[in-house]
Design a protein around this motif. Sequence first.
Motif, short mmCIF file in Angstrom:
data_model
loop_
_atom_site.label_atom_id
_atom_site.label_comp_id
_atom_site.label_asym_id
_atom_site.label_seq_id
_atom_site.Cartn_x
_atom_site.Cartn_y
_atom_site.Cartn_z
N LYS A 23 0.84 -1.18 0.00
CA LYS A 23 0.00 0.00 0.00
C LYS A 23 0.88 1.24 0.00
N THR A 24 0.27 2.38 -0.23
CA THR A 24 1.01 3.64 -0.17
C THR A 24 0.52 4.45 1.03
N ARG A 25 1.34 5.37 1.44
CA ARG A 25 1.00 6.23 2.59
C ARG A 25 -0.35 6.89 2.40
N GLY A 26 -1.11 6.94 3.48
CA GLY A 26 -2.41 7.59 3.42
C GLY A 26 -3.56 6.65 3.10
N GLN A 27 -3.24 5.50 2.51
CA GLN A 27 -4.30 4.56 2.20
C GLN A 27 -4.74 3.82 3.47
N GLN A 28 -5.79 3.03 3.33
CA GLN A 28 -6.21 2.18 4.43
C GLN A 28 -6.16 0.73 3.98
N VAL A 29 -6.14 -0.16 4.96
CA VAL A 29 -6.02 -1.57 4.64
C VAL A 29 -6.86 -2.39 5.62
N THR A 30 -7.40 -3.49 5.13
CA THR A 30 -8.16 -4.41 5.97
C THR A 30 -7.56 -5.80 5.84
N LEU A 31 -7.23 -6.39 6.98
CA LEU A 31 -6.67 -7.72 7.03
C LEU A 31 -7.70 -8.66 7.64
N SER A 32 -7.68 -9.90 7.18
CA SER A 32 -8.69 -10.86 7.62
C SER A 32 -8.06 -12.05 8.33
N CYS A 33 -8.78 -12.59 9.28
CA CYS A 33 -8.30 -13.74 10.05
C CYS A 33 -9.45 -14.69 10.33
#
Lengths: 114, 113
Positions: free
Chosen positions: A13-23
Motif C-alpha cells: 500500500k502507499t502512505r495515506g491509504q487504508q487496509v483491511t486484514l482478515s483472520c
Amino acid sequence: KAGVTQTPRYLIKTRGQQVTLSCSPISGHRSVSWYQQTPGQGLQFLFEYFSETQRNKGNFPGRFSGRQFSNSRSEMNVSTLELGDSALYLCASSALVGTNEKLFFGSGTQLSVL
Amino acid sequence: DQQVKQNSPSLSVQEGRISILNCDYTNSMFDYFLWYKKYPAEGPTFLISISSIKDKNEDGRFTVFLNKSAKHLSLHIVPSQPGDSAVYFCAASAQGGSEKLVFGKGMKLTVNP
C-alpha cells in the motif's frame, strides 16, 4: 483441523491509504488476538476479541481498529497508513479466555507501506 | 518499557550441543510463561510453557527453567539439531494466563551441522 488462516499473505500500500486484514480462527476458537511484528521489536499486542467484543487493547493509535464477527472471524483495519506501519501482522486464536490457554498463530500478513 | 527482555539477539551452536536461551522479565505479576518458535514466513508456534508454581518443565529435548526470585527463565535444548534453527520468543502473562501475552523481541538460534 484447519489452522488459523490469514488473508492476504502479502500487501503493498502507499502512505495515506487504508487496509483491511482478515483472520479466520481455528474452528471452535472464540478468542482472536492481533499482533504486530517488526524487526527488532518482537511481537507487539494490538487487541483481542472474544465473542465479538474487544477484551484487551494494546498501545497503538486509533488508526488501528478491529472487529469480530459472530462466526469468530476477525478483521483488522489500519487507516491513514504510515511508513512505520510496514510489518508482519499476526493473528492468533485460542479456545478459551481466562485460562492458561496458548495461542495458535496464523502465518501472518506482510504489509509494506511505500 | 520492555517487560519481557531477551537481551541476546542471536545464538549459534553446534549440532548435538546444548542451546540455552535466556529471558528476563520485570513485571512481578507475571505467573505464566511460554516459549514460541518461529520459522521465516510462518507464524510462531507454541513450544513449551511453565506456570509460576513450578521451577522446571520438560518436554523431550526442551526444558524450561524458571527462577522467580531473579525474574529469569531459560530454555534449554539438548541436543540441538539443525531443524531447531529459528527465532525463539519468550512470552509472559499475568493472572494465570487470562491477561494478554507480552512477548520479548526474540532471539535467532542457528544450529550448525
